[in-house]
Design an enzyme around this catalytic site. Sequence first.
Site, PDB file in Angstrom:
ATOM      1  N   HIS A 152      -9.846   4.199   0.514  1.00  0.00           N
ATOM      2  CA  HIS A 152      -8.820   4.312   1.565  1.00  0.00           C
ATOM      3  C   HIS A 152      -9.324   3.577   2.803  1.00  0.00           C
ATOM      4  O   HIS A 152     -10.496   3.675   3.159  1.00  0.00           O
ATOM      5  CB  HIS A 152      -8.592   5.792   1.875  1.00  0.00           C
ATOM      6  CG  HIS A 152      -7.560   6.045   2.928  1.00  0.00           C
ATOM      7  ND1 HIS A 152      -6.266   5.588   2.829  1.00  0.00           N
ATOM      8  CD2 HIS A 152      -7.618   6.723   4.104  1.00  0.00           C
ATOM      9  CE1 HIS A 152      -5.576   5.981   3.893  1.00  0.00           C
ATOM     10  NE2 HIS A 152      -6.381   6.660   4.680  1.00  0.00           N
ATOM     11  N   ASN A 153      -8.426   2.820   3.471  1.00  0.00           N
ATOM     12  CA  ASN A 153      -8.820   2.039   4.654  1.00  0.00           C
ATOM     13  C   ASN A 153     -10.060   1.188   4.349  1.00  0.00           C
ATOM     14  O   ASN A 153     -11.063   1.219   5.060  1.00  0.00           O
ATOM     15  CB  ASN A 153      -9.103   2.951   5.856  1.00  0.00           C
ATOM     16  CG  ASN A 153      -7.838   3.600   6.391  1.00  0.00           C
ATOM     17  OD1 ASN A 153      -6.734   3.226   6.003  1.00  0.00           O
ATOM     18  ND2 ASN A 153      -7.999   4.564   7.267  1.00  0.00           N
ATOM     19  N   GLU A 182      -7.103  -0.844  -0.293  1.00  0.00           N
ATOM     20  CA  GLU A 182      -5.971  -0.688   0.609  1.00  0.00           C
ATOM     21  C   GLU A 182      -6.007  -1.750   1.701  1.00  0.00           C
ATOM     22  O   GLU A 182      -7.080  -2.104   2.201  1.00  0.00           O
ATOM     23  CB  GLU A 182      -6.015   0.701   1.251  1.00  0.00           C
ATOM     24  CG  GLU A 182      -4.753   1.064   1.997  1.00  0.00           C
ATOM     25  CD  GLU A 182      -4.800   2.482   2.531  1.00  0.00           C
ATOM     26  OE1 GLU A 182      -5.656   2.754   3.397  1.00  0.00           O
ATOM     27  OE2 GLU A 182      -3.998   3.308   2.084  1.00  0.00           O
ATOM     28  N   ASP A 184      -3.762  -2.718   5.305  1.00  0.00           N
ATOM     29  CA  ASP A 184      -2.690  -2.466   6.279  1.00  0.00           C
ATOM     30  C   ASP A 184      -2.347  -3.784   6.964  1.00  0.00           C
ATOM     31  O   ASP A 184      -3.201  -4.366   7.644  1.00  0.00           O
ATOM     32  CB  ASP A 184      -3.168  -1.476   7.352  1.00  0.00           C
ATOM     33  CG  ASP A 184      -3.031  -0.032   6.906  1.00  0.00           C
ATOM     34  OD1 ASP A 184      -2.675   0.181   5.746  1.00  0.00           O
ATOM     35  OD2 ASP A 184      -3.292   0.868   7.725  1.00  0.00           O
ATOM     36  N   HIS A 197      -6.186  -1.105  11.317  1.00  0.00           N
ATOM     37  CA  HIS A 197      -5.647   0.254  11.265  1.00  0.00           C
ATOM     38  C   HIS A 197      -4.669   0.403  12.422  1.00  0.00           C
ATOM     39  O   HIS A 197      -5.080   0.480  13.576  1.00  0.00           O
ATOM     40  CB  HIS A 197      -6.797   1.263  11.375  1.00  0.00           C
ATOM     41  CG  HIS A 197      -6.439   2.626  10.890  1.00  0.00           C
ATOM     42  ND1 HIS A 197      -7.280   3.702  10.998  1.00  0.00           N
ATOM     43  CD2 HIS A 197      -5.332   3.101  10.280  1.00  0.00           C
ATOM     44  CE1 HIS A 197      -6.716   4.774  10.484  1.00  0.00           C
ATOM     45  NE2 HIS A 197      -5.519   4.431  10.049  1.00  0.00           N
ATOM     46  N   GLU A 231       0.101  -1.741   2.606  1.00  0.00           N
ATOM     47  CA  GLU A 231       0.837  -0.995   3.633  1.00  0.00           C
ATOM     48  C   GLU A 231       1.465  -2.051   4.534  1.00  0.00           C
ATOM     49  O   GLU A 231       0.801  -2.641   5.384  1.00  0.00           O
ATOM     50  CB  GLU A 231      -0.106  -0.081   4.411  1.00  0.00           C
ATOM     51  CG  GLU A 231      -0.794   0.973   3.574  1.00  0.00           C
ATOM     52  CD  GLU A 231       0.168   2.003   2.998  1.00  0.00           C
ATOM     53  OE1 GLU A 231       1.172   2.295   3.662  1.00  0.00           O
ATOM     54  OE2 GLU A 231      -0.069   2.482   1.876  1.00  0.00           O
TER      55      GLU A 231
END
Length: 633
Positions: A152-153, A182, A184, A197, A231
Amino acid sequence: MNFKEVQRLLKMMNVDMNEDHALRLFQDADKSESGTLEGEEFVLFYKALTQREEVLSLFQDFSEDGKKLTLLELVDFLQQEQLEHEGTEELAMELIDKYEPSETARARHVLSADGFLMYLCSPEGSIFNPRHQVLWQDMSQPLCHYFISSSHNTYLIEDQIRGQSSIEGYIRALKRGCRCLEVDCWDGPNGEPMVYHGHTFTSKIPFREVVSTLGKYAFKTSDYPVILSLENHCSMEQQEVLAQQLKDILGEQLLTTTTDGRVPTQLPSPEELKHKILLKGKKIGRLEDTLDGPGDEAPDVSDDDNGAEAEEERRRVKKDKESLAQALSDCVVYCKSVSFRGFQEARSHSRPSEISSLSEAKARKLIRDAGNEFVRHNAWQLTRIYPSGLRTDSSNYSPQEMWNVGCQIALRLSGHGDRLVLSSKQGRVPPSCPEPFPCHLLPVALNFQTAGTEMDLCDGLFSQNGRCGYVLKPPFMRDKDTLFNPSDPDSWEGPGPTTLTIQVISGQQLPKVANSKDGAIIDPLVRVEIHGVPADQAHQETKYIENNGFNPRWDETLQFQLHVPELALVRFVVEDYDKTSRNDFVGQFTLAFANIKPGYRHIHLLSKDGTSIPPSSLFVHIRITEPPGPEQD
């Protein structure tokens, strides 16, 4: 080295030895009687210091003359204690050739005490079954039949709020066998999408660099598919850029259609998707519409759908077309992100290429209320669980409870620095609070985000199967009609629990606690933890040994009952006992129960961040007692 210097060395080595005993060893080694140890004398002293009485005693139990193990005596040991029953004589010959230091002994096919110790400390003498360290599982099952190593991230290499975004985060994750990453994406300057983020102070990196890194490192550790979880916060214009960069940079690596050109009735296997990168994200319409060619009309709805469902589907497609670029939509094949609207709706539509993301809180509620339905759902569709965005402490959630219901993608946080935890309450915002930080979020605490049990469990599960990032779920979790519910013992098949008996014998050269005072020596204890279904969760620990981190001896037996051993992970933890405050971490090792080798075994300890700390180890004896089958009854 004179005796005082030797005493100082012993303190540095975590040994608080009785002075008379240390002097006796010193004098025995000082053959020249010079009052100092030189060259070979120091070697003699060190050998006396590291003499493993418990290993020597075991050696002598099987050696007729107490000096060597003949080939037949070694075979007896391997069969009786190590439970090696296939090709035992050939294995004994291999071990002698590999670990016996004396050429003469090798020529006579015998094993000395030194060779015996070298074998026990080797990979063949490890608690981890060496056959399971290589790729050993069936990789031809549908993708949803595997637990998948996930991050995650991924782009953050420090904390979640102020940390640095870097491609180094992706390189680290991929090198550790991570198969779900992941990213973003946000609009950036000059028409270049950026990765960071959102609504935080984290730094930014161009999406182009992330994709280039992915193309370069995706398959260096594992040949099996990588899922890139997108994302997407970009405008339509920059979404077109995202799609173009994915196609231009990844080329053939990017999967843009089904493996056989047909609408899938089940997900393809990791074997079929070797060297492919799958994009997870939103998609306009259904996969079958993409295969038939894009059109302006709303998709037909099957006869099974009622009018309200058909209208809802058309509304969704219209909304997606307004916010999602067709080119980016076309890059999504087997991992279309959809909202979770219940198990019944998911099953009625039966689209294996769709994936739902659930918060850890939502997942826990489903586990509690509908455990069996959750297991069935995960037998034919992927589910992704993400950590809470505002955890009050800095830990990851426990992935074990998610694995218990077959969730494939249990995300773990990748940051390793200070973590700023935010309050969702309204509050006065400092004047320096910059955009795009959401100014109703007020920083209230700084926590240190550290490695811990949760990361150890992830690393422990995925350390098997060649570290390829995929671990096959047990058969009862791959059956769409399974009755299994991790919280309901009545749903478990089998004759009864398996008994795991662990004799914790000794420790070897345990490290000092970080930042401890000069001259401080640890008081080590061993805790064994079982992580699995709720009925199997347990832990037991030994007494602590005062002032001995060099060769502590426990000789204590711990026993556990495992009702669902297929899902159990076993974690060995060494701590420095402190009667006035919390014990300090010394080392740990975690592995799946299925990977344990019985017999006399060494456990090679890892540090808090998962790196090895040789020669620190535990020496144990493992016995696994299966419940009697119907015939034995």
